[in-house]
Write an enzyme that holds these catalytic residues in place. Sequence first.
Site, short mmCIF file in Angstrom:
data_model
loop_
_atom_site.label_atom_id
_atom_site.label_comp_id
_atom_site.label_asym_id
_atom_site.label_seq_id
_atom_site.Cartn_x
_atom_site.Cartn_y
_atom_site.Cartn_z
N ARG A 44 10.18 -7.53 -3.48
CA ARG A 44 9.19 -6.74 -2.71
C ARG A 44 9.30 -5.28 -3.13
O ARG A 44 8.30 -4.59 -3.33
CB ARG A 44 9.44 -6.91 -1.20
CG ARG A 44 9.15 -8.32 -0.70
CD ARG A 44 9.10 -8.39 0.82
NE ARG A 44 10.38 -8.28 1.49
CZ ARG A 44 11.21 -9.30 1.75
NH1 ARG A 44 10.88 -10.53 1.39
NH2 ARG A 44 12.37 -9.10 2.38
N LYS A 134 0.82 4.55 11.16
CA LYS A 134 -0.33 3.66 11.36
C LYS A 134 -0.08 2.68 12.49
O LYS A 134 1.04 2.20 12.68
CB LYS A 134 -0.60 2.87 10.08
CG LYS A 134 -1.73 1.84 10.24
CD LYS A 134 -1.87 0.97 9.01
CE LYS A 134 -1.74 -0.49 9.42
NZ LYS A 134 -2.04 -1.42 8.31
N LYS A 217 -9.22 4.89 10.89
CA LYS A 217 -9.27 3.85 9.84
C LYS A 217 -10.09 2.67 10.37
O LYS A 217 -9.55 1.75 10.98
CB LYS A 217 -7.85 3.42 9.47
CG LYS A 217 -7.78 2.25 8.49
CD LYS A 217 -6.40 2.09 7.87
CE LYS A 217 -6.33 0.83 7.03
NZ LYS A 217 -5.18 0.76 6.15
P1 13P Z 1 -6.77 -4.21 3.71
O1 13P Z 1 -7.40 -3.06 2.95
O2 13P Z 1 -6.22 -5.27 2.82
O3 13P Z 1 -7.64 -4.70 4.82
O4 13P Z 1 -5.47 -3.60 4.40
C1 13P Z 1 -5.56 -2.40 5.02
C2 13P Z 1 -4.66 -2.36 6.19
O5 13P Z 1 -3.80 -1.51 6.27
C3 13P Z 1 -4.84 -3.35 7.25
O6 13P Z 1 -4.09 -2.98 8.37
#
Ligand code: 13P
Length: 335
Positions: A44, A134, A217
């Site tokens: 990973r 996030k 986001k």
């Molecule tokens: P994706 O762009 O693959 O949807 O992932 C973004 C993300 O951080 C989802 O929480």
Amino acid sequence: MSELNNIALKILEKGKGILAADESTGTMTKRLDGVNVKSTPENRLSFRETLFSASSMTKCIGGVILYDETIRQQTSKKKKIPELISDMGSNPGIKVDTGAKVLAGSPEEKITEGLDGLRERLKEYYKLGAKFTKWRGVYNISKNHPSKLSIQSNAHALARYSALVQETNMVPIVEPEVLMDGEHSSEECFTKTSEVIKKCFDELILHKVDLKGIILKPNMILSGSKSKDKISSEQVAKLTLECLKKSVPSEVPGIAFLSGGQSEIEATENLDLINKYNDTNFIMSFSYGRALQQSALKYWSKDIHNSDGAQQIFNHRAKMNALAAQGKWSKDLEN
Ligand code: 13P
């Protein structure tokens, strides 16, 4: 200008976007299984180190979202991962929610957990070098969903999270993701996404979150993955802009979309058109996971000790998306 506003603008400056490399161990194991690589901490790390040391990190990637395991790891040259990211000219960030669990009272929906003990965890992540964080709320569309309960409870959690993050001097990414899965039309996606985002801002304001110091986001406005009503990229861009104009307060400095299951090219093309039509003051950029990593992962899996080829593929995607974030992409640049 506030310190948090400064960080948010720095992450999204000059067409830069965010690399979402915060897959939990479970999700990363699925991704690695998909390309026949064993999911070990070393593998990973090896894939992630390959991406984080690619040259496009400097000009195209303003922030990287990490998972708890990765923020504590060291590179093959014994450099701490957040330090590698900062040295490349980008900003380390961290996913701080602990995942979406079944919502009591509405078992077909999810509520994101992780508020207990969050203040203490945030202090530790800050010390480890994180500049932003996030938290993802997730909503599915069907006849009766998302319910008022899911919209209200996820917005509440996102707001409490954001207030704690700002208290620790980091920028919260507020991610309410209305999923693409299902048969719904783009109109339904538009209506539900607008409702979800508006409720998030009601709660953020109630919790005294500084809107100049967050990054939103969201998902783009798409029809469901199983819907017969397929819409064009132009329509995606126009609907997405209309939705955000109506639901996001003007103080918010930047919006960084998730890719949510779109193909790499789709995610780039849609972002490019959003920017070509953008008549708002919001920066519109990307915070992609799959749409930045898919092809690079596939290539890397063939020879995990040779990072050059995978880096070239990643650099290309990062560059294409940075152009799209300025409305300067075109299809012929893909060749
Ligand atoms: P994706 O762009 O693959 O949807 O992932 C973004 C993300 O951080 C989802 O929480």
